[in-house]
Each structure stands twice: as C-alpha cells, then as structure tokens.
Write a protein that holds these residues in place. Structure first.
Motif, PDB file in Angstrom:
ATOM      1  N   GLU A  47       0.808  -1.219   0.000  1.00 12.75           N
ATOM      2  CA  GLU A  47       0.000   0.000   0.000  1.00 12.75           C
ATOM      3  C   GLU A  47       0.840   1.267   0.000  1.00 12.75           C
ATOM      4  O   GLU A  47       0.451   2.269  -0.565  1.00 12.75           O
ATOM      5  N   GLY A  48       2.004   1.241   0.642  1.00 14.91           N
ATOM      6  CA  GLY A  48       2.868   2.421   0.701  1.00 14.91           C
ATOM      7  C   GLY A  48       3.658   2.661  -0.567  1.00 14.91           C
ATOM      8  O   GLY A  48       4.383   3.640  -0.677  1.00 14.91           O
ATOM      9  N   GLY A  49       3.559   1.758  -1.554  1.00 14.60           N
ATOM     10  CA  GLY A  49       4.262   1.924  -2.823  1.00 14.60           C
ATOM     11  C   GLY A  49       5.557   1.148  -2.934  1.00 14.60           C
ATOM     12  O   GLY A  49       6.213   1.189  -3.967  1.00 14.60           O
ATOM     13  N   ILE A  50       5.940   0.440  -1.886  1.00 14.19           N
ATOM     14  CA  ILE A  50       7.177  -0.356  -1.922  1.00 14.19           C
ATOM     15  C   ILE A  50       6.908  -1.623  -2.729  1.00 14.19           C
ATOM     16  O   ILE A  50       5.905  -2.299  -2.526  1.00 14.19           O
ATOM     17  N   LEU A  51       7.823  -1.937  -3.654  1.00 17.99           N
ATOM     18  CA  LEU A  51       7.677  -3.127  -4.481  1.00 17.99           C
ATOM     19  C   LEU A  51       7.860  -4.394  -3.651  1.00 17.99           C
ATOM     20  O   LEU A  51       8.709  -4.455  -2.771  1.00 17.99           O
ATOM     21  N   LYS A  52       7.071  -5.416  -3.966  1.00 17.95           N
ATOM     22  CA  LYS A  52       7.176  -6.710  -3.292  1.00 17.95           C
ATOM     23  C   LYS A  52       8.236  -7.554  -3.993  1.00 17.95           C
ATOM     24  O   LYS A  52       8.408  -7.465  -5.208  1.00 17.95           O
ATOM     25  N   SER A  53       8.908  -8.379  -3.215  1.00 16.41           N
ATOM     26  CA  SER A  53       9.885  -9.297  -3.811  1.00 16.41           C
ATOM     27  C   SER A  53       9.139 -10.408  -4.539  1.00 16.41           C
ATOM     28  O   SER A  53       7.949 -10.643  -4.299  1.00 16.41           O
ATOM     29  N   SER A  54       9.830 -11.121  -5.401  1.00 19.58           N
ATOM     30  CA  SER A  54       9.194 -12.231  -6.114  1.00 19.58           C
ATOM     31  C   SER A  54       8.774 -13.316  -5.128  1.00 19.58           C
ATOM     32  O   SER A  54       7.755 -13.982  -5.311  1.00 19.58           O
ATOM     33  N   GLN A  55       9.538 -13.482  -4.039  1.00 21.97           N
ATOM     34  CA  GLN A  55       9.183 -14.462  -3.012  1.00 21.97           C
ATOM     35  C   GLN A  55       7.888 -14.058  -2.299  1.00 21.97           C
ATOM     36  O   GLN A  55       7.030 -14.892  -2.048  1.00 21.97           O
ATOM     37  N   ALA A  56       7.725 -12.780  -2.014  1.00 24.45           N
ATOM     38  CA  ALA A  56       6.486 -12.297  -1.376  1.00 24.45           C
ATOM     39  C   ALA A  56       5.298 -12.479  -2.309  1.00 24.45           C
ATOM     40  O   ALA A  56       4.203 -12.856  -1.872  1.00 24.45           O
ATOM     41  N   MET A  57       5.511 -12.225  -3.591  1.00 21.66           N
ATOM     42  CA  MET A  57       4.434 -12.402  -4.576  1.00 21.66           C
ATOM     43  C   MET A  57       4.026 -13.873  -4.652  1.00 21.66           C
ATOM     44  O   MET A  57       2.848 -14.203  -4.681  1.00 21.66           O
TER      45      MET A  57
END
Length: 133
Positions: A47-57
């Motif tokens: 929500e804050g605009g920080i990109l998620k890692s591929s592992q988090a995705m």
C-alpha cells in the motif's frame, strides 16, 4: 522444484501459438461436484508503494484465501442435505477458502484451483484488501 520431465522433448509451439479462443478451450471443465477457480492477480507493491519481492508475490499467490469462481461441475451444490440453503456461490463470485485448498495448476501462466463445492467458506463482493495473516 525439479521435475522428471525432459523439457527438451516437449513441443510447446502448438500451445503457445494458439489464439485466445483456442487457449480458452484448454481450460478444464470441472467434473461432478467440483469448482474451477482462478486466483486473482496479486498487486506488485504494498500500500505504501514499496515493491514486493518475487518471493512475497509467490507467497501471496500460493496461500491466497480469495478465489474467483470460473466454472462449476454439473453436480456442484446439488446435494440438498449438505446445502439446505442452496448454493454457496455462483460463477463470477469471489470466494473465501482455506489456503492451499484444492488441486493447483497453472494454465498459460495463470494459477487455477479445482476444489470441492463444500470448500467454500464465504463469498465477498470486493476482494481487494483481503490477505492471509
């Protein structure tokens, strides 16, 4: 994850070159009391605009409690003893299920699940904001 398949021996040219209509025909039809559901695509950033890692995705995709009902088998929700109030959902609904519910598969890059009709725990109008804790 490793497989025992010889990737070099698999010819994907016939699948990858197919039109969208031909690819749609490759989506399985659920048998008996099963539902075919698709996982909604996870957002690529928090929500804050920080990109998620591929592992988090991948974690969100694997353990998502939200599914979209694409198809229903001919016997889904027909048992009046198990479903005295009628069907729990219909095609086009977003549903809540337990994480890892159903048989997982990827079809043309999209994750799908084949699950039993009694796995549906709730329906939801808008799945945005729902996440596993």
């Amino acid at each position: 994850m490793t497989t025992n398949f010889d990737v070099q021996a698999v010819d994907l040219s016939g699948v990858l070159s197919k039109s969208a209509e031909e690819k749609a025909k490759q989506i399985p039809d659920p048998a008996t009391y099963h539902l075919l559901c698709m996982l909604p695509e996870a957002k690529e950033e928090y929500e804050g605009g920080i990109l998620k890692s591929s592992q988090a995705m991948q974690y969100e995709e694997l353990l998502s409690p939200v599914l979209f009902v694409a198809k229903m088998g001919p016997d889904a929700f027909k048992d009046e003893k198990r479903f005295p109030s009628g069907p729990s959902c219909k095609v086009g609904d977003f549903i809540i299920v337990r994480p890892n519910t159903g048989t997982r598969m990827k079809i043309h890059g999209t994750e799908w699940r084949l699950l039993n009709d009694d796995a549906v725990e709730a329906t939801i109008q808008d799945p945005r904001g729902i996440q596993r804790v």
